[in-house]
Design an enzyme around this catalytic site. Structure first.
Site, PDB file in Angstrom:
ATOM      1  N   HIS A 129       6.704  -0.282 -11.475  1.00 52.39           N
ATOM      2  CA  HIS A 129       6.220  -0.666 -10.133  1.00 52.39           C
ATOM      3  C   HIS A 129       5.714  -2.104 -10.143  1.00 52.39           C
ATOM      4  CE1 HIS A 129       4.131   0.541  -6.181  1.00 52.39           C
ATOM      5  NE2 HIS A 129       3.853  -0.739  -6.366  1.00 52.39           N
ATOM      6  N   GLU A 162      -2.570   3.799  -0.013  1.00 56.97           N
ATOM      7  CA  GLU A 162      -3.239   2.780  -0.834  1.00 56.97           C
ATOM      8  C   GLU A 162      -4.531   2.377  -0.131  1.00 56.97           C
ATOM      9  OE1 GLU A 162      -0.889  -0.656  -1.794  1.00 56.97           O
ATOM     10  OE2 GLU A 162      -2.430  -1.492  -3.099  1.00 56.97           O
ATOM     11  N   HIS A 191       4.943   3.542  -1.321  1.00 51.68           N
ATOM     12  CA  HIS A 191       3.521   3.216  -1.468  1.00 51.68           C
ATOM     13  C   HIS A 191       2.772   4.214  -0.577  1.00 51.68           C
ATOM     14  CE1 HIS A 191       5.024  -0.477  -3.134  1.00 51.68           C
ATOM     15  NE2 HIS A 191       3.814  -0.975  -3.304  1.00 51.68           N
ATOM     16  N   HIS A 208       6.394  -6.209  -7.989  1.00 51.54           N
ATOM     17  CA  HIS A 208       6.899  -6.876  -6.770  1.00 51.54           C
ATOM     18  C   HIS A 208       7.415  -8.265  -7.138  1.00 51.54           C
ATOM     19  CE1 HIS A 208       5.141  -4.011  -3.760  1.00 51.54           C
ATOM     20  NE2 HIS A 208       4.387  -3.721  -4.814  1.00 51.54           N
ATOM     21  N   ASP A 213       2.316  -3.756 -10.633  1.00 52.88           N
ATOM     22  CA  ASP A 213       2.193  -3.970  -9.196  1.00 52.88           C
ATOM     23  C   ASP A 213       2.143  -5.462  -8.876  1.00 52.88           C
ATOM     24  OD1 ASP A 213       2.042  -3.209  -6.541  1.00 52.88           O
ATOM     25  OD2 ASP A 213      -0.089  -2.694  -6.591  1.00 52.88           O
ATOM     26  N   GLN A 266       6.679  -2.930   3.994  1.00 52.31           N
ATOM     27  CA  GLN A 266       5.227  -2.994   3.782  1.00 52.31           C
ATOM     28  C   GLN A 266       4.406  -2.996   5.074  1.00 52.31           C
ATOM     29  OE1 GLN A 266       3.162  -6.652   2.302  1.00 52.31           O
ATOM     30  NE2 GLN A 266       2.572  -5.327   0.647  1.00 52.31           N
TER      31      GLN A 266
HETATM   32 ZN   LIG Z   1       3.032  -2.099  -4.930  1.00 50.11          ZN
END
Ligand SMILES: [Zn+2]
Length: 412
Positions: free
Chosen positions: A57, A214, A211, A59, A310, A153
């Site tokens: 995981h 969070e 996701h 980005h 992440d 996102q």
């Molecule tokens: Zn993430």
């Protein structure tokens, strides 16, 4: 003539030193003494040899963006998303490749040969994030394999254009369908978000990796929605949820009820302690919550749990080195995993367990599997995690792709 022979390797859970012979990129033989000639012979001299690491995981589209905006000040997750939106306006394939190459190079040197990266898809980023990370995927093909997760996102109901971009990314070759259902305006919208993602995943026969929740606000209950959807559609063992921080904020009764559904759906959970330790619990007075999910309870329920980097040098998290041993150390602290079996589990999480999430069939230190290996300057797993031991050799299909020789001088 074999391709490679690694002699005197300390394998996990084996007291005797072993030799590992490799040919055609695959592990051919493992034994106390393998007698053969090989093009490359490496004497591990009793050091730990394991499968290479997996980063499940990250980005790559946004990692290292802090280099372009060093004054960014982030306190909450929403700050990070808002400031990131400014950076996104300047995204280009070239910039993403440049920033991402630094991350992937570090990952390789640190023994990581498989990465799963989410890419933002919204009306600011457009499709350039896909194209940038797809270019990285091509660049590192055959050395470090990158899976791409299409990730809306800023929401799908909030940002309808993201629906088209998700479809376009899948059409262009994204591997996995992502999601961010908590980032909608109502639970109904979150449910619609989840439904859209599963529809898309079914259409492309892709796994789902969202996701999820969070946040440390127990109002958000999209983990249950995702589990329900997986169960309803029979998408068993194909769904991963990242973060699931709110699970730690629920009362114990509701949490165990949701964990049961997660286990039943064969879902996998990825906790991301770097980002969550610094971004969650920001509004708490003492005691400040840890912000990470219920790792031990999930493990006890039989759920596969891993952890990821992440964020890295970006608006969400200013540190990070694409270093799985460093992350294992951090997760050991955050999830209080310090008993011998728990330390071994931390190592499983960056190797065999993460392989399940990425669906890697040729992975593992077994005869017939790909010879993707790391030789560490350590004799056991605890030492490797404790000292962040050097990866002396990183081997991809029997070929050395990175080597570290460190010289330290101590004057006493
Ligand atoms: Zn993430």
């Amino acid at each position: 003539m074999m391709q490679m022979l690694i002699k005197n390797a300390k394998l996990r859970n084996q007291s005797d030193l072993m030799d590992v012979a490799v040919d055609d990129g695959k592990i051919k033989e493992i034994g106390k003494r393998v007698l053969c000639e090989a093009d490359t012979v490496v004497d591990a001299e009793g050091r730990l040899v394991t499968s290479s690491f997996i980063e499940p995981h990250i980005h790559l589209d946004k990692n290292n963006v802090l280099d372009e905006m060093p004054d960014a000040k982030v306190v909450t997750l929403q700050d990070a998303i808002d400031i990131q939106a400014i950076a996104k306006k300047n995204y280009s394939v070239e910039r993403i490749v440049k920033r991402g190459s630094d991350v992937v190079n570090r990952a390789i040197v640190n023994g990581t040969l498989n990465i799963r990266s989410h890419i933002d898809l919204d009306d600011v980023a457009g499709i350039v994030t896909y194209d940038g990370v797809a270019a990285l995927k091509e660049k590192y093909k055959g050395v470090c394999d990158i899976q791409i997760v299409a990730f809306p996102q800023v929401g799908l109901i909030k940002c309808p254009m993201a629906k088209e971009l998700m479809e376009e990314a899948m059409k262009r070759g994204a591997d996995v369908v992502g999601g961010m259902p908590a980032n909608e305006n109502s639970p109904d919208d979150s449910r619609e978000h989840v439904k859209f993602c599963f529809d898309l995943a079914e259409k492309y026969d892709a796994d789902v990796d969202m996701h999820v929740d969070e946040t440390d606000d127990p109002f958000y209950r999209t983990l249950e929605m995702v589990a329900d959807e997986a169960l309803k559609r029979g998408y068993i063992g194909r769904v991963t949820a990242g973060h699931t921080c709110a699970l730690a904020a629920y009362d114990d009764h509701y949490a165990s009820y949701v964990i049961e559904k997660v286990a039943k759906a064969g879902m996998r959970i990825i906790t991301n302690p770097p980002t969550n330790l610094v971004l969650e619990g920001r509004n708490d007075k003492q005691p400040i919550r840890r912000g990470i999910t219920r790792v031990k309870e999930l493990l006890a329920a039989g759920v596969t749990v891993c952890f990821g980097q992440d964020n890295l040098n970006d608006t969400f998290y200013p540190f990070g080195a694409a270093n799985s041993l460093q992350l294992a150390n951090l997760t050991g602290h955050a999830a209080q995993m310090t008993a011998p079996d728990e330390i071994e589990k931390l190592y499983d999480m960056i190797t065999v367990d993460a392989a399940k999430i990425l669906g890697l069939e040729d992975y593992g230190l077994e005869i017939g599997k790909n010879a993707n290996l790391v030789i560490l300057d350590a004799t056991d797993v605890r030492e490797a995690i404790r000292l962040d031991s050097d990866r002396l050799y990183v081997i991809r299909k029997g070929k050395v792709v990175a080597q570290t020789e460190r010289e330290t001088k101590l004057f006493i």
